[in-house]
Write an enzyme that holds these catalytic residues in place. Sequence first.
Site, mmCIF file in Angstrom:
data_model
loop_
_atom_site.group_PDB
_atom_site.id
_atom_site.type_symbol
_atom_site.label_atom_id
_atom_site.label_comp_id
_atom_site.label_asym_id
_atom_site.label_seq_id
_atom_site.Cartn_x
_atom_site.Cartn_y
_atom_site.Cartn_z
ATOM 1 N N GLY A 29 0.818 -1.224 0.000
ATOM 2 C CA GLY A 29 0.000 0.000 0.000
ATOM 3 C C GLY A 29 0.845 1.264 0.000
ATOM 4 N N TYR A 186 -11.995 -2.349 12.735
ATOM 5 C CA TYR A 186 -10.665 -1.735 12.535
ATOM 6 C C TYR A 186 -9.845 -1.855 13.822
ATOM 7 C CZ TYR A 186 -7.240 1.868 11.146
ATOM 8 O OH TYR A 186 -6.080 2.552 10.831
HETATM 9 P P1 NAP Z 1 -4.714 5.498 2.458
HETATM 10 O O1 NAP Z 1 -4.324 6.898 2.244
HETATM 11 O O2 NAP Z 1 -6.145 5.120 2.298
HETATM 12 O O3 NAP Z 1 -3.806 4.556 1.527
HETATM 13 C C1 NAP Z 1 -4.031 3.172 1.557
HETATM 14 C C2 NAP Z 1 -2.985 2.461 0.742
HETATM 15 O O4 NAP Z 1 -3.191 1.047 0.883
HETATM 16 C C3 NAP Z 1 -3.070 2.764 -0.759
HETATM 17 O O5 NAP Z 1 -1.773 2.701 -1.273
HETATM 18 C C4 NAP Z 1 -3.910 1.604 -1.284
HETATM 19 O O6 NAP Z 1 -3.650 1.290 -2.645
HETATM 20 C C5 NAP Z 1 -3.418 0.483 -0.406
HETATM 21 N N1 NAP Z 1 -4.349 -0.638 -0.259
HETATM 22 C C6 NAP Z 1 -5.628 -0.606 0.190
HETATM 23 N N2 NAP Z 1 -6.147 -1.845 0.169
HETATM 24 C C7 NAP Z 1 -5.180 -2.666 -0.312
HETATM 25 C C8 NAP Z 1 -5.110 -4.037 -0.591
HETATM 26 N N3 NAP Z 1 -6.162 -4.854 -0.390
HETATM 27 N N4 NAP Z 1 -3.961 -4.537 -1.088
HETATM 28 C C9 NAP Z 1 -2.904 -3.751 -1.323
HETATM 29 N N5 NAP Z 1 -2.914 -2.424 -1.087
HETATM 30 C C10 NAP Z 1 -4.049 -1.896 -0.594
HETATM 31 O O7 NAP Z 1 -4.351 5.016 3.955
HETATM 32 P P2 NAP Z 1 -3.231 5.580 4.969
HETATM 33 O O8 NAP Z 1 -3.867 6.609 5.818
HETATM 34 O O9 NAP Z 1 -1.992 5.886 4.240
HETATM 35 O O10 NAP Z 1 -3.041 4.285 5.894
HETATM 36 C C11 NAP Z 1 -1.960 3.386 5.704
HETATM 37 C C12 NAP Z 1 -1.878 2.458 6.910
HETATM 38 O O11 NAP Z 1 -1.712 3.239 8.096
HETATM 39 C C13 NAP Z 1 -3.148 1.634 7.135
HETATM 40 O O12 NAP Z 1 -2.801 0.344 7.604
HETATM 41 C C14 NAP Z 1 -3.880 2.407 8.215
HETATM 42 O O13 NAP Z 1 -4.712 1.569 8.977
HETATM 43 C C15 NAP Z 1 -2.708 2.913 9.042
HETATM 44 N N6 NAP Z 1 -3.011 4.101 9.847
HETATM 45 C C16 NAP Z 1 -3.435 5.263 9.279
HETATM 46 C C17 NAP Z 1 -3.673 6.364 10.092
HETATM 47 C C18 NAP Z 1 -4.101 7.695 9.551
HETATM 48 O O14 NAP Z 1 -4.439 8.575 10.365
HETATM 49 N N7 NAP Z 1 -4.091 7.924 8.246
HETATM 50 C C19 NAP Z 1 -3.509 6.263 11.481
HETATM 51 C C20 NAP Z 1 -3.101 5.060 12.021
HETATM 52 C C21 NAP Z 1 -2.844 3.984 11.193
HETATM 53 P P3 NAP Z 1 -4.479 2.001 -3.881
HETATM 54 O O15 NAP Z 1 -3.896 3.388 -4.026
HETATM 55 O O16 NAP Z 1 -4.200 1.156 -5.053
HETATM 56 O O17 NAP Z 1 -5.917 2.041 -3.483
#
Ligand code: NAP
Length: 282
Positions: A29, A186
């Site tokens: 991701g 989640y």
């Molecule tokens: P995001 O902006 O929604 O990006 C998600 C990424 O994961 C994208 O690159 C997406 O690819 C990819 N993805 C989604 N489903 C997938 C799958 N089935 N197989 C492979 N790739 C997949 O999310 P983010 O905020 O960067 O979050 C990244 C991680 O950090 C997650 O695990 C999230 O739970 C964790 N996190 C986030 C936050 C926050 O505040 N943002 C806080 C704590 C933890 P595509 O572009 O192709 O869709």
Amino acid sequence: MSKIRFWMLKSYHFIYNKLLMNQVALITGASRGIGRGIALELAAVGWDLIINYSNNQAAAEDTVNCSIEHAHKAGHEIRAEICQGDIGQAIDRQRLVDFVRNHFGRVDLLVNNAGITSIGRSDLLEASEENWDALMAINLKGPFFLCQLVGSWMLEQNNLDDSWRGKIINISSISSGAVSTNRGDYCVAKAGLSMVTKLFAARLADAGINVYEVCPGIIASDMTEPVKLKYDKMINDGLTPIRRWGKSSDVGKAVVALAQDYFPFTTGDVFNIDGGFTIRRI
Ligand code: NAP
């Protein structure tokens, strides 16, 4: 395998690993958000990258181009490639790891970053099994079995060169400990990822492989965009002692510190990248 052939293979690996190649990171991701931030920070210290994504090829290609540019600016030549794959699917996980083997021949770091938010953000009393299964496949089952696949390959690498060291970093969340009653699936998945981290840390420590849990707080990304106004207010009101949104580079810098072996006598540990969210205050 004969003893001579084994020693030749060992020497070849030692020279290849130590002198000729960059270290290699597989980031799930990494087309957007935190995964992209991790890619850019690793590129700046000279890591080769495999940028996994699910749907958004253009964004993944942009991460590759920006990573190479970042590396150049810092004086490094790196290789970066994209590889599509839904980490919730066993066949895609295997294809992803095969891609890394065939194109890079080694893996030094796995970052289990890909994840989705709770589908529909339903209250606990209304959440559906269908949405639970979909989220668990991506946020928990995928990372567990990638730890298994990549961990097994890392063991092989350690057998060939016992000075070699590997890392696995699971991107969990403050939601592994803080409850949100409209995102129960989640929270459970992230709490499960904490145990996945400890399990693989204990299993792989003898082979020089350290496994960590990185817990981001509230980080600006596409995932948090729909709740931006809510968190703007909460952060302004003092939700975190450091009163700002986290950036994907904040998480990326933490991953670099772990990947570069700055914490050699640690494994199974949790690193909170959350602006002090977890401090209890009265
Ligand atoms: P995001 O902006 O929604 O990006 C998600 C990424 O994961 C994208 O690159 C997406 O690819 C990819 N993805 C989604 N489903 C997938 C799958 N089935 N197989 C492979 N790739 C997949 O999310 P983010 O905020 O960067 O979050 C990244 C991680 O950090 C997650 O695990 C999230 O739970 C964790 N996190 C986030 C936050 C926050 O505040 N943002 C806080 C704590 C933890 P595509 O572009 O192709 O869709």
